[in-house]
Design a protein around this motif. Sequence first.
Motif, PDB file in Angstrom:
ATOM      1  N   LEU A  27       3.438  12.231   5.346  1.00  0.00           N
ATOM      2  CA  LEU A  27       4.861  12.285   6.295  1.00  0.00           C
ATOM      3  C   LEU A  27       5.050  11.142   6.753  1.00  0.00           C
ATOM      4  CD1 LEU A  27       4.396  15.732   9.073  1.00  0.00           C
ATOM      5  CD2 LEU A  27       6.371  14.656   6.973  1.00  0.00           C
ATOM      6  N   PHE A  28       3.401  10.412   7.172  1.00  0.00           N
ATOM      7  CA  PHE A  28       3.160   8.542   7.371  1.00  0.00           C
ATOM      8  C   PHE A  28       4.008   7.912   5.724  1.00  0.00           C
ATOM      9  CE2 PHE A  28       0.986   5.324   7.270  1.00  0.00           C
ATOM     10  CZ  PHE A  28       1.465   4.271   8.916  1.00  0.00           C
ATOM     11  N   LEU A  29       3.508   8.174   4.865  1.00  0.00           N
ATOM     12  CA  LEU A  29       3.538   8.074   3.948  1.00  0.00           C
ATOM     13  C   LEU A  29       5.599   7.972   3.445  1.00  0.00           C
ATOM     14  CD1 LEU A  29       1.206   8.807   0.933  1.00  0.00           C
ATOM     15  CD2 LEU A  29       1.915   5.960   2.344  1.00  0.00           C
ATOM     16  N   PHE A  30       5.903   9.040   3.779  1.00  0.00           N
ATOM     17  CA  PHE A  30       7.673   9.561   4.164  1.00  0.00           C
ATOM     18  C   PHE A  30       8.345   8.585   4.732  1.00  0.00           C
ATOM     19  CE2 PHE A  30      11.123  11.837   5.713  1.00  0.00           C
ATOM     20  CZ  PHE A  30      11.987  11.714   4.145  1.00  0.00           C
ATOM     21  N   ALA A  31       7.257   8.142   5.853  1.00  0.00           N
ATOM     22  CA  ALA A  31       8.046   7.659   7.037  1.00  0.00           C
ATOM     23  C   ALA A  31       8.359   5.600   6.221  1.00  0.00           C
ATOM     24  CB  ALA A  31       7.182   7.342   7.894  1.00  0.00           C
ATOM     25  N   PHE A  32       7.329   5.735   5.228  1.00  0.00           N
ATOM     26  CA  PHE A  32       7.619   4.038   4.854  1.00  0.00           C
ATOM     27  C   PHE A  32       8.316   4.621   3.961  1.00  0.00           C
ATOM     28  CE2 PHE A  32       4.707   3.091   7.661  1.00  0.00           C
ATOM     29  CZ  PHE A  32       4.851   1.439   8.667  1.00  0.00           C
ATOM     30  N   TRP A  33       8.547   5.160   2.696  1.00  0.00           N
ATOM     31  CA  TRP A  33       9.560   6.036   1.936  1.00  0.00           C
ATOM     32  C   TRP A  33      11.260   5.311   2.515  1.00  0.00           C
ATOM     33  CZ3 TRP A  33       9.628   6.160  -3.067  1.00  0.00           C
ATOM     34  CH2 TRP A  33      10.610   6.829  -3.931  1.00  0.00           C
ATOM     35  N   SER A  34      11.282   6.305   3.577  1.00  0.00           N
ATOM     36  CA  SER A  34      12.745   6.651   4.335  1.00  0.00           C
ATOM     37  C   SER A  34      13.097   5.116   4.766  1.00  0.00           C
ATOM     38  CB  SER A  34      12.335   7.573   5.414  1.00  0.00           C
ATOM     39  OG  SER A  34      12.171   8.635   4.419  1.00  0.00           O
ATOM     40  N   LEU A  35      11.966   4.812   5.294  1.00  0.00           N
ATOM     41  CA  LEU A  35      12.347   3.000   5.781  1.00  0.00           C
ATOM     42  C   LEU A  35      13.199   1.397   4.518  1.00  0.00           C
ATOM     43  CD1 LEU A  35      12.815   1.181   7.935  1.00  0.00           C
ATOM     44  CD2 LEU A  35      10.397   0.686   7.289  1.00  0.00           C
TER      45      LEU A  35
END
Length: 159
Positions: A27-35
């Motif tokens: 989810l941490f990686l997903f957050a930066f992908w989403s950003l």
Amino acid sequence: MNHLLENTMYDVAQVFLLPTLLLIAVLFLFAFWSLGEFLLLAWRRRGGSGQVLVKAWQQRKDLTDDELDLLAHTVLEAPRVASRVTPMLGLVATMIPMGPALKSLSDGDLAQVSHNLTVAFSAVILALIAASITFWITNVRRRWLAEEMIAIARLRQEA
């Protein structure tokens, strides 16, 4: 009997530490992908494109407001779920190592206490960062999608 139940609950809780930490990392990686995706979309919107609902409506003018609303919910679903689930996982990842930390403290093993507290606090920090990013993205994109719904209503009136 009480002791058996307590030990079983402790052991079961410990099993969930690794999966919880892995989910927080994802989810941490997903957050930066989403950003990154969000920033790209913001850049496109500045240039007059990047409007998901307007584009969908232009391709299929028979889309109803309900269908457009469903599309908007679909677009927001992943970051919205991430913004809500990640803090809960952070809490879980904080609480699970506290048991071993307290046990190590009673045994006088301060190195193990330190290790468990490091895991607990690191996990919650990463989870809160990820949740903050996805929460912000979700709210800004929700406004953008509402603006697009208004733009589509105006385009329908003009047609």
